[in-house]
Design a protein around this motif. Structure first.
Motif, short mmCIF file in Angstrom:
data_model
loop_
_atom_site.label_atom_id
_atom_site.label_comp_id
_atom_site.label_asym_id
_atom_site.label_seq_id
_atom_site.Cartn_x
_atom_site.Cartn_y
_atom_site.Cartn_z
N GLY A 25 38.32 23.83 42.29
CA GLY A 25 37.30 24.79 42.56
C GLY A 25 37.56 25.97 43.54
O GLY A 25 37.26 26.83 43.22
N LEU A 26 38.68 25.71 44.20
CA LEU A 26 39.11 26.85 45.10
C LEU A 26 39.79 28.12 44.22
O LEU A 26 39.76 29.17 44.68
N LEU A 27 40.42 27.57 43.04
CA LEU A 27 40.95 28.80 42.43
C LEU A 27 39.92 29.26 41.34
O LEU A 27 40.09 30.43 40.49
N VAL A 28 38.64 28.81 40.99
CA VAL A 28 37.58 29.28 40.33
C VAL A 28 37.17 30.79 40.90
O VAL A 28 37.11 31.75 39.71
N PRO A 29 36.84 31.05 41.87
CA PRO A 29 36.17 32.23 42.17
C PRO A 29 37.30 33.50 41.91
O PRO A 29 36.63 34.61 41.63
N ARG A 30 38.36 33.34 41.98
CA ARG A 30 39.26 34.54 41.64
C ARG A 30 39.28 34.81 40.26
O ARG A 30 39.23 35.86 39.70
N ALA A 31 39.34 33.60 39.32
CA ALA A 31 39.30 34.07 37.80
C ALA A 31 37.90 34.22 37.25
O ALA A 31 37.82 35.25 36.55
N ALA A 32 36.93 34.19 38.11
CA ALA A 32 35.55 34.55 37.71
C ALA A 32 35.52 35.94 38.07
O ALA A 32 34.74 36.68 37.32
N TYR A 33 36.15 36.22 39.10
CA TYR A 33 36.03 37.78 39.56
C TYR A 33 36.75 38.67 38.61
O TYR A 33 36.13 39.82 38.19
N ARG A 34 37.63 38.05 38.02
CA ARG A 34 38.62 38.90 37.20
C ARG A 34 37.88 38.93 35.82
O ARG A 34 37.98 40.01 35.16
N ILE A 35 37.11 37.87 35.50
CA ILE A 35 36.73 37.84 33.95
C ILE A 35 35.34 38.25 33.78
O ILE A 35 34.99 38.79 32.87
N GLY A 55 49.96 36.92 42.78
CA GLY A 55 49.72 35.55 43.06
C GLY A 55 50.47 35.00 41.77
O GLY A 55 50.98 35.34 40.86
N ALA A 56 50.43 33.74 41.58
CA ALA A 56 50.87 32.79 40.55
C ALA A 56 50.25 33.07 39.35
O ALA A 56 48.93 33.61 39.04
N ALA A 57 50.96 32.88 38.23
CA ALA A 57 50.43 33.19 36.71
C ALA A 57 49.97 34.57 36.65
O ALA A 57 48.70 35.03 36.16
N GLY A 58 50.72 35.48 37.15
CA GLY A 58 50.33 37.12 36.96
C GLY A 58 48.90 37.39 37.75
O GLY A 58 48.30 38.27 37.34
N GLY A 59 48.93 36.68 38.90
CA GLY A 59 47.64 37.07 39.59
C GLY A 59 46.30 36.22 39.31
O GLY A 59 45.34 36.51 40.08
N TRP A 60 46.72 35.37 38.47
CA TRP A 60 45.13 34.45 38.06
C TRP A 60 45.15 33.34 39.07
O TRP A 60 43.98 32.99 39.27
N LEU A 61 46.10 32.96 39.76
CA LEU A 61 45.86 31.62 40.25
C LEU A 61 46.12 32.05 41.97
O LEU A 61 47.13 32.88 42.32
N GLY A 62 45.21 31.57 42.48
CA GLY A 62 45.03 31.90 44.00
C GLY A 62 43.49 31.92 44.54
O GLY A 62 42.86 31.92 43.81
N LEU A 63 43.66 32.08 46.04
CA LEU A 63 42.46 32.12 46.64
C LEU A 63 41.78 33.67 46.39
O LEU A 63 42.46 34.52 46.14
#
Length: 292
Positions: A25-35, A55-63
Motif C-alpha cells: 500500500g505504501l507504493l500505491v499512491p505514487r502509481a495512482a498519482y502517475r496514472i 526510483g525503481a522500475a523507471g520511477g513507478w516504485l517508491g514513496l
C-alpha cells in the motif's frame, strides 16, 4: 496439539498478510498519482513542482514524495554557515535556495503528492488481513494478496479521475486467470478454474450489454474491470459471482443516493462505479472464501 497449531496459524497468516498489504500500500499512491490523468494526457513523470520522478522500475516504485522538494524545504530552514555561500540570494534573510536556482518565493507546494499514503497503506493492510482470515492457508490466498493492491490502485484512480485505465483492468483480468490456473494445480485449493473462466466471460458480457443499453450509466472501463472481477468471484462458484455483483450495485446505489440526499449531486451526476464494483467483489470473495 494439532488443534492448538491450527488455531494459531491463521493469526500468523493474518499478521503476515497485513504486513504485506501495508508494504504494498505504501507504493500505491505514487502509481495512482502517475496514472490518474485525463484520457488525452500522458502519464505523469514529474512531481507537482516539476521535478522528474526517479526510483525503481523507471520511477513507478517508491514513496509518493519528492526528494528534491523535501531537500529544498530543509535548505530553507538551514542558516548559512558563512557569508558568500553558493546558492545565496540577496535579501534571503540568511537562507539557502536548495541549489536549484529557486528562490523562497518558488517554495514547493508540498513534497508529498497523490492520495494520502497512510490511509492507502492502512486500507490495503486491512483488505489483505481480511482475505487471510477468510481464506486461511489455502494456496489461492497468494493470488488474493497479489491482486488486492491492484484493486486498491484501481479504486483510487477511478475515484480521482473517474477512469479505469486498460493497463490496470486488463492486467487484473489476465493475472487473475493465469494465477488461478496455476493454483488449480496445487493441492488443497478450494475453487474451480473453469468456473473462474466462465465467470469472467459471463460477467464481462453482462456488463457489456449494460454498457450498450446505457453508455452514460456505465463506462467501458467497468466492462473490462468486470472480466477480472468475474474471474475472482467465479473461483468459488456462481453463488459468489451473484453475491459479489449484487453487493457492488448495492454499494454504488447507496453512495449515489447519499450524494443526492446531501445535495452534492443530482440524478444525472456521473459517479465512479469501479470502486463499488471492487468493494462488492471483495465482500463476495470474503464470504465465498470463508464458506468454501
Amino acid at each position: 496439539m494439532d488443534l492448538e497449531l491450527w488455531s494459531v496459524r491463521p493469526l500468523w497468516l493474518t499478521v503476515l498478510a497485513a504486513l504485506w498489504g501495508a508494504a504494498a500500500g505504501l507504493l500505491v499512491p505514487r502509481a495512482a498519482y502517475r496514472i490518474a490523468v485525463d484520457p488525452d494526457e500522458a502519464w505523469r513523470t514529474r512531481c507537482p513542482d516539476g521535478h522528474v520522478l526517479t526510483g525503481a522500475a523507471g520511477g513507478w516504485l517508491g514513496l509518493a514524495r519528492c526528494p528534491d522538494c523535501a531537500q529544498y524545504l530543509r535548505d530553507l530552514r538551514t542558516p548559512w554557515s558563512a557569508p558568500g555561500d553558493a546558492g545565496r540570494v540577496p535579501g534571503d534573510a540568511g537562507r539557502v535556495t536548495g541549489g536549484a536556482g529557486r528562490v523562497p518565493g518558488d517554495a514547493p507546494t508540498a513534497y508529498r503528492y497523490g492520495p494520502g499514503t497512510p490511509f492507502v497503506a492502512l486500507a490495503t493492510a486491512g483488505a489483505c488481513a481480511g482475505l487471510a482470515l477468510a481464506t486461511g492457508a489455502r494456496p489461492e490466498l497468494a493470488v488474493w494478496l497479489l491482486l488486492a493492491p491492484l484493486g486498491v490502485l484501481l479504486a483510487v484512480v477511478d475515484f480521482r479521475v473517474q477512469r479505469l485505465p486498460d493497463v490496470l483492468t486488463l492486467l487484473l483480468a489476465g493475472l487473475a486467470l493465469v494465477l488461478l490456473g496455476v493454483m488449480a494445480l496445487v493441492p488443497e485449493h478450494a475453487g474451480k478454474w473453469p468456473t473462474a473462466l466462465f465467470g469472467s466471460l459471463v460477467l464481462g458480457g453482462a456488463y457489456f450489454l449494460l454498457f450498450l443499453v446505457n453508455p452514460n450509466g456505465m463506462g467501458f472501463g467497468d466492462v473490462k474491470l468486470a472480466l477480472g472481477i468475474g474471474a475472482v468471484l467465479g473461483w468459488y462458484g456462481w453463488g459468489t459471482v451473484v453475491l459479489g455483483t449484487f453487493a457492488g450495485f448495492l454499494f454504488g446505489g447507496l453512495y449515489g443516493l447519499g450524494l443526492v440526499l446531501t445535495r452534492r449531486a443530482g440524478r444525472k451526476t456521473s459517479i465512479p462505479f469501479g470502486p463499488f464494483l471492487i468493494a462488492g467483489a471483495y465482500v463476495g470473495l470474503l464470504i465465498g472464501a470463508y464458506a468454501a
